[in-house]
Design an enzyme around this catalytic site. Structure first.
Site, PDB file in Angstrom:
ATOM      1  N   GLY A  51       1.986  -4.567  -4.744  1.00 42.71           N
ATOM      2  CA  GLY A  51       3.428  -4.557  -5.000  1.00 42.71           C
ATOM      3  C   GLY A  51       3.954  -3.146  -4.883  1.00 42.71           C
ATOM      4  O   GLY A  51       4.689  -2.657  -5.743  1.00 42.71           O
ATOM      5  N   HIS A  52       3.539  -2.486  -3.807  1.00 49.56           N
ATOM      6  CA  HIS A  52       4.002  -1.123  -3.545  1.00 49.56           C
ATOM      7  C   HIS A  52       3.623  -0.725  -2.108  1.00 49.56           C
ATOM      8  O   HIS A  52       2.869  -1.435  -1.436  1.00 49.56           O
ATOM      9  CB  HIS A  52       3.404  -0.136  -4.554  1.00 49.56           C
ATOM     10  CG  HIS A  52       1.925  -0.216  -4.674  1.00 49.56           C
ATOM     11  ND1 HIS A  52       1.269  -0.732  -5.768  1.00 49.56           N
ATOM     12  CD2 HIS A  52       0.953   0.127  -3.806  1.00 49.56           C
ATOM     13  CE1 HIS A  52      -0.025  -0.688  -5.578  1.00 49.56           C
ATOM     14  NE2 HIS A  52      -0.246  -0.177  -4.393  1.00 49.56           N
ATOM     15  N   ALA A  53       4.165   0.411  -1.694  1.00 50.21           N
ATOM     16  CA  ALA A  53       3.821   1.007  -0.398  1.00 50.21           C
ATOM     17  C   ALA A  53       3.548   2.488  -0.638  1.00 50.21           C
ATOM     18  O   ALA A  53       3.930   3.040  -1.678  1.00 50.21           O
ATOM     19  CB  ALA A  53       4.966   0.835   0.595  1.00 50.21           C
TER      20      ALA A  53
END
Ligand code: T46
Length: 136
Positions: A51-53
């Site tokens: 749930g991130h980059a």
């Protein structure tokens, strides 16, 4: 060495009567020097991770035990990859949103990473990530 979006690469598997061995060499099997190794384990059933980059970080993810799904999204394409072989790795490049789910019991996700941990390298808000992509 270049990888397609969502590409799963086969690593060498050396098999003999004692079992199997797989290795990863920096700049040979991954296009970066490995600065950090971390692993996810004891993931409870139904839990999601990611749930991130990352702005700069590049990674190779390996299901060294069990299986899980990784959904990648670079703002243009989205792809879900099922990892379940300890001799396969998923390359995840910069500016790629990832979500991880469906961890099997006892699964272990090994990550080879191109940089040390730096919280400022993360986009943890999807809209902020999309906005950053649009300015590139
Ligand atoms: C990724 C997936 C596969 C550290 O202090 N050092 C580290 O090297 C890492 C990776 C994390 N942390 C701290 C940061 C958070 O307070 O550990 C905590 C949990 O991290 P996070 O919520 O980012 O965990 P995941 O599983 O969602 O993501 C991690 C990596 O952060 C990420 O790069 O791709 O594993």
């Amino acid at each position: 060495m270049s990888f397609q979006f969502g590409e799963v690469v086969d690593l060498t598997k050396i098999t003999d009567h004692r079992g199997n061995l797989t290795f990863v060499e920096a700049l040979t099997h991954v296009p970066f020097k490995i600065k950090r190794v971390y692993y996810l384990y004891d993931v409870p059933g139904g839990a999601d991770r990611g749930g991130h980059a990352h702005k700069e970080l590049q990674q190779l993810m390996i299901a060294v035990s069990g299986s899980f799904d990784v959904t990648l999204d670079d703002g243009k394409q989205k792809q879900t990859v099922h990892l379940n072989r300890p001799y396969q790795g998923l390359f995840v490049g910069q500016m790629t949103w990832r979500e991880m789910s469906n961890f099997s019991s006892g699964s272990v996700c090994l990550v080879l990473a191109s940089t040390e941990y730096d919280e400022s390298d993360y986009y943890r808000d999807y809209d902020e990530f999309l906005a950053a992509l649009s300015t590139r």
